[in-house]
Design a protein around this motif. Sequence first.
Motif, PDB file in Angstrom:
ATOM      1  N   UNK A   1     126.453  16.470  60.903  1.00  0.00           N
ATOM      2  CA  UNK A   1     125.144  16.015  61.365  1.00  0.00           C
ATOM      3  C   UNK A   1     124.962  16.441  62.820  1.00  0.00           C
ATOM      4  N   UNK A   2     123.911  17.196  63.092  1.00  0.00           N
ATOM      5  CA  UNK A   2     123.597  17.581  64.470  1.00  0.00           C
ATOM      6  C   UNK A   2     122.459  16.708  64.976  1.00  0.00           C
ATOM      7  N   UNK A   3     122.772  15.908  66.006  1.00  0.00           N
ATOM      8  CA  UNK A   3     121.801  14.956  66.520  1.00  0.00           C
ATOM      9  C   UNK A   3     122.088  14.694  67.989  1.00  0.00           C
ATOM     10  N   UNK A   4     121.035  14.489  68.745  1.00  0.00           N
ATOM     11  CA  UNK A   4     121.180  14.061  70.135  1.00  0.00           C
ATOM     12  C   UNK A   4     121.655  12.609  70.129  1.00  0.00           C
ATOM     13  N   UNK A   5     122.795  12.327  70.791  1.00  0.00           N
ATOM     14  CA  UNK A   5     123.357  10.973  70.745  1.00  0.00           C
ATOM     15  C   UNK A   5     122.370   9.921  71.252  1.00  0.00           C
ATOM     16  N   UNK A   6     121.449  10.348  72.112  1.00  0.00           N
ATOM     17  CA  UNK A   6     120.446   9.406  72.586  1.00  0.00           C
ATOM     18  C   UNK A   6     119.499   8.955  71.496  1.00  0.00           C
ATOM     19  N   UNK A   7     119.489   9.705  70.359  1.00  0.00           N
ATOM     20  CA  UNK A   7     118.628   9.352  69.231  1.00  0.00           C
ATOM     21  C   UNK A   7     119.226   8.241  68.368  1.00  0.00           C
ATOM     22  N   UNK A   8     120.542   8.040  68.461  1.00  0.00           N
ATOM     23  CA  UNK A   8     121.203   7.110  67.550  1.00  0.00           C
ATOM     24  C   UNK A   8     120.637   5.691  67.608  1.00  0.00           C
ATOM     25  N   UNK A   9     120.267   5.174  68.780  1.00  0.00           N
ATOM     26  CA  UNK A   9     119.690   3.821  68.790  1.00  0.00           C
ATOM     27  C   UNK A   9     118.209   3.800  68.402  1.00  0.00           C
ATOM     28  N   UNK A  10     117.583   4.992  68.231  1.00  0.00           N
ATOM     29  CA  UNK A  10     116.146   5.049  67.971  1.00  0.00           C
ATOM     30  C   UNK A  10     115.842   4.736  66.504  1.00  0.00           C
ATOM     31  N   UNK A  11     114.560   4.494  66.247  1.00  0.00           N
ATOM     32  CA  UNK A  11     114.098   4.260  64.884  1.00  0.00           C
ATOM     33  C   UNK A  11     112.730   4.902  64.720  1.00  0.00           C
ATOM     34  N   UNK A  12     112.595   5.945  63.888  1.00  0.00           N
ATOM     35  CA  UNK A  12     113.641   6.588  63.100  1.00  0.00           C
ATOM     36  C   UNK A  12     114.512   7.515  63.962  1.00  0.00           C
ATOM     37  N   UNK A  13     115.679   7.846  63.445  1.00  0.00           N
ATOM     38  CA  UNK A  13     116.590   8.763  64.132  1.00  0.00           C
ATOM     39  C   UNK A  13     116.172  10.192  63.797  1.00  0.00           C
ATOM     40  N   UNK A  14     115.935  10.994  64.836  1.00  0.00           N
ATOM     41  CA  UNK A  14     115.549  12.394  64.620  1.00  0.00           C
ATOM     42  C   UNK A  14     116.823  13.247  64.571  1.00  0.00           C
ATOM     43  N   UNK A  15     117.061  13.879  63.421  1.00  0.00           N
ATOM     44  CA  UNK A  15     118.263  14.686  63.199  1.00  0.00           C
ATOM     45  C   UNK A  15     117.862  16.153  63.096  1.00  0.00           C
ATOM     46  N   UNK A  16     118.522  17.005  63.870  1.00  0.00           N
ATOM     47  CA  UNK A  16     118.210  18.438  63.830  1.00  0.00           C
ATOM     48  C   UNK A  16     118.590  19.041  62.487  1.00  0.00           C
ATOM     49  N   UNK A  17     119.805  18.756  62.031  1.00  0.00           N
ATOM     50  CA  UNK A  17     120.243  19.321  60.754  1.00  0.00           C
ATOM     51  C   UNK A  17     121.370  18.489  60.169  1.00  0.00           C
TER      52      UNK A  17
END
Length: 323
Positions: free
Chosen positions: A86-102
């Motif tokens: 999973x490629x994701x900006x770690x700052x996205x993990x607490x967000x809702x929804x989580x934006x995942x690149x791939x």
Amino acid sequence: MKFIRRALLLIVLLIIVVLVIGYLNLNRIVRQTVESQTGQQLNLPTTLGGADLALFGGQVKLSDLKVGSPQGFSAPQMFTLGGTEVKVNYGQLPQQPIHVSSIKITKPLLVIEQQNGKLNFKVAMDQIPQSAPKPDAGAKSEPVKLIIDELTVEDPTVVMRPGDLSKIPGASLLGDKLPQEITISIPTVNMKNVGSGDGNQNGAAMKDVVMQVITAMADSAAKSGKLPDQLKGLMNLNLNDVKAQLGQQFQKQLEGLGTKLPGGVGDLVKNPNELTKDPGKAVEQGIGNLLGNKSPSTGPTTKPNSGQSIEKGLQGLLGGNKK
């Protein structure tokens, strides 16, 4: 001087220990979140072997995800994943929804079983709670949702277990010719904009992501040509119901996947449904596309039969009326 150096060394060691503990704790939190959220939303026993966040870089590796079978089916796991990146900006993990690149899933295995005329993935879809389950103590109040730019499924395998043939219309005619298991290796599945189609930015719940992958794999197996007509008919009946529940956006994703047919046919035929309606016309149009949207035939516009269409298409490809 020695005292200062020792104090600095001690501080550095304490910082390293704190970072390691925090890193391991974050891995545990991610693993537990994925495991509990997926299991609760699917209403199926789910385990995740481990989660590993890269210290420097936005990548999370998940290993050994196992989703159990619905009650009444014999396979211990209906769906297993060899590995997931999973490629994701770690700052996205607490967000809702989580934006995942791939998300790249490798070597997933889907076991499809028939029981009393129903397939396990259809039963699993039917038993998913309509409303979000009550969270455990300390858990998030809302289900985690994802927006995934690109989701790739590499080296997928589907195992079909027909079960009792008397429950499948027409299957008894096959006698003992049908094996107890049919293993089908299917092409790579690639989906885009999961959870954000048609302007929707609310994200897809984990149950929806898992069921989309399962359904895409089952759909590919049904189109593989490796199933007898009786099993294919049963698969399509179940698939149509599940597709309707997953929504129109997912059905559009599957239509896009349908153009990736073996042997380059998908590059020729823009609408795979034409293959079943009028194969001759579909091939003729496909060859026209290959020639630069030029019609390979110059004859009358009356509808020829399939054989004539294919012959004209090949003539166009060869140049003129050569045979």
